[in-house]
Design a protein around this motif. Structure first.
Motif, PDB file in Angstrom:
ATOM      1  N   ALA A  78      -6.944  -4.120   8.777  1.00  0.00           N
ATOM      2  CA  ALA A  78      -6.764  -4.557   7.388  1.00  0.00           C
ATOM      3  C   ALA A  78      -5.974  -5.859   7.268  1.00  0.00           C
ATOM      4  O   ALA A  78      -5.647  -6.279   6.157  1.00  0.00           O
ATOM      5  CB  ALA A  78      -6.066  -3.459   6.577  1.00  0.00           C
ATOM      6  N   MET A  89      -6.421  -8.356   4.328  1.00  0.00           N
ATOM      7  CA  MET A  89      -6.978  -7.672   3.157  1.00  0.00           C
ATOM      8  C   MET A  89      -5.875  -7.373   2.142  1.00  0.00           C
ATOM      9  O   MET A  89      -4.736  -7.084   2.511  1.00  0.00           O
ATOM     10  CB  MET A  89      -7.639  -6.349   3.560  1.00  0.00           C
ATOM     11  N   LYS A  90      -6.259  -7.385   0.870  1.00  0.00           N
ATOM     12  CA  LYS A  90      -5.310  -7.051  -0.190  1.00  0.00           C
ATOM     13  C   LYS A  90      -5.735  -5.836  -1.009  1.00  0.00           C
ATOM     14  O   LYS A  90      -4.964  -5.357  -1.850  1.00  0.00           O
ATOM     15  CB  LYS A  90      -5.113  -8.252  -1.111  1.00  0.00           C
ATOM     16  N   PHE A 150      -7.609  -2.140  -0.168  1.00  0.00           N
ATOM     17  CA  PHE A 150      -8.281  -1.228   0.747  1.00  0.00           C
ATOM     18  C   PHE A 150      -7.655   0.160   0.631  1.00  0.00           C
ATOM     19  O   PHE A 150      -6.568   0.343   0.064  1.00  0.00           O
ATOM     20  CB  PHE A 150      -8.194  -1.726   2.197  1.00  0.00           C
ATOM     21  N   GLU A 156     -11.966  -3.521  -0.680  1.00  0.00           N
ATOM     22  CA  GLU A 156     -12.702  -4.317   0.309  1.00  0.00           C
ATOM     23  C   GLU A 156     -13.188  -3.424   1.447  1.00  0.00           C
ATOM     24  O   GLU A 156     -14.218  -3.701   2.065  1.00  0.00           O
ATOM     25  CB  GLU A 156     -11.809  -5.404   0.899  1.00  0.00           C
TER      26      GLU A 156
END
Length: 328
Positions: free
Chosen positions: A134, A137-138, A140, A266
């Protein structure tokens, strides 16, 4: 000489329903020493559990130069309340099932260092965000498939805790309202009752009882069947074992399709022993998700398996909670 150089390590504890895994971690995320104990076997005596933990910890603390080298400790635990440092009414822990246990304070009193605590799945999410798949990623969701089903939800780069520290218990979303299985939490039909490792074992017993189909699983005492036994049988082409994974994956995929509606992630990242079944579980999850998800979300979310080995994600995530103590 800085304080960081004098105290270069934190302790991370991944407190699972079966095993408690400790790691001593440096600021780069390298785990320098590990040990583990069984989480159960202490009845309702939380003090006895902490005593056993501290005894096991002492050996690896000595390996890195003693407690004076340890800056803090972070814990990831079922029903862990980040705000209060407590484990509260944890269905899968004998010593916390019917009570609030001030676990962070108990460890702090014994070790003489600051201790912070969060939900175990939240710790896994932090570990994935900092060290795993991750990264970058922001938005998930990490779903942990172990003794229970947990979830860590990250939205706009921040973990979701809610007003009381208990937001994000997706394992206790009710997925079967008609004749649902009793869950450890006391309710019926929770996702955890079907899609945890213990849930898969329950499914195996039900499938075997309701079918005359030959199966490798019939060679095992039904009460001793584990999810690992199911995965071995499925990998050998056992029909009933594969049907169990199809059933479990379908339920997880449909649940993820519902989860997408509130945070449009995401990625869904799966972590825990059940994920070792690989495509046997992941393919049914993806198929059910694609068939169930609202059209505006279709084809957007990735389905990933944890990029960290074993309990590393949760241990590293818990250690990150420990480092964060110093920043407050």
């Amino acid at each position: 000489m800085t304080e960081d150089s004098l105290k270069p390590y934190v302790i991370g504890l991944d407190l699972g329903g079966t095993n408690s895994v400790f790691g001593i971690v440096d600021s780069r995320g390298d785990i320098k020493a590990t040990t583990s104990i069984k989480t159960q076997g202490y009845g309702d005596n939380a003090e006895a559990y902490v005593d056993a933990c501290v005894e096991a910890l002492q050996l690896i603390i000595d390996q890195v130069g003693g407690i004076e080298k340890i800056k803090a400790m972070g814990i990831g635990a079922p029903n862990g309340n980040y705000y209060n440092g407590t484990v509260e009414y944890a269905a899968n822990l004998d010593w916390a099932r019917n009570r609030v246990v001030p676990l962070a304070q108990m460890f702090s009193d014994r070790l003489g260092i600051p201790v912070a605590l969060t939900n175990d799945a939240n710790a896994a999410a932090i570990g994935e965000m900092i060290y795993g798949v991750a990264r970058g990623m922001k938005n998930f969701i990490v779903i942990t498939l172990g003794t229970g089903v947990g979830s860590g939800i990250v939205i706009n780069g921040q973990l979701v805790y809610g007003s009381d520290g208990f937001a994000g218990e997706l394992g206790h979303v009710i997925v079967r309202r008609e004749d649902g299985r009793t869950c450890g939490c006391g309710r019926k039909g929770c996702l955890e009752a079907y899609c945890s490792a213990t849930g898969v074992a329950r499914s195996a017993r039900e499938f075997l009882a309701n079918s005359n189909e030959p199966s490798l699983l019939r060679d095992i005492d039904p009460e001793k069947i584990t999810s690992y036994d199911v995965s071995i049988a499925a990998a050998k082409g056992d029909k009933i074992a594969n049907e169990i994974y199809q059933f479990t994956g379908k339920m997880l995929g449909e649940a993820c399709a519902d989860f997408a509606t509130f945070c449009s992630p995401e990625a869904f990242i799966f972590f825990g022993g059940l994920v070792k079944a690989g495509d046997l579980i992941m393919n049914p999850i993806k198929k059910a998700y694609d068939e169930s998800v609202l059209g505006i979300y279709k084809g957007k979310a990735k389905f990933l398996v944890s990029g960290l080995d074993g309990a590393s994600a949760a241990v590293l995530g818990a250690s990150a909670v420990g480092w964060d103590i110093q920043e407050k």
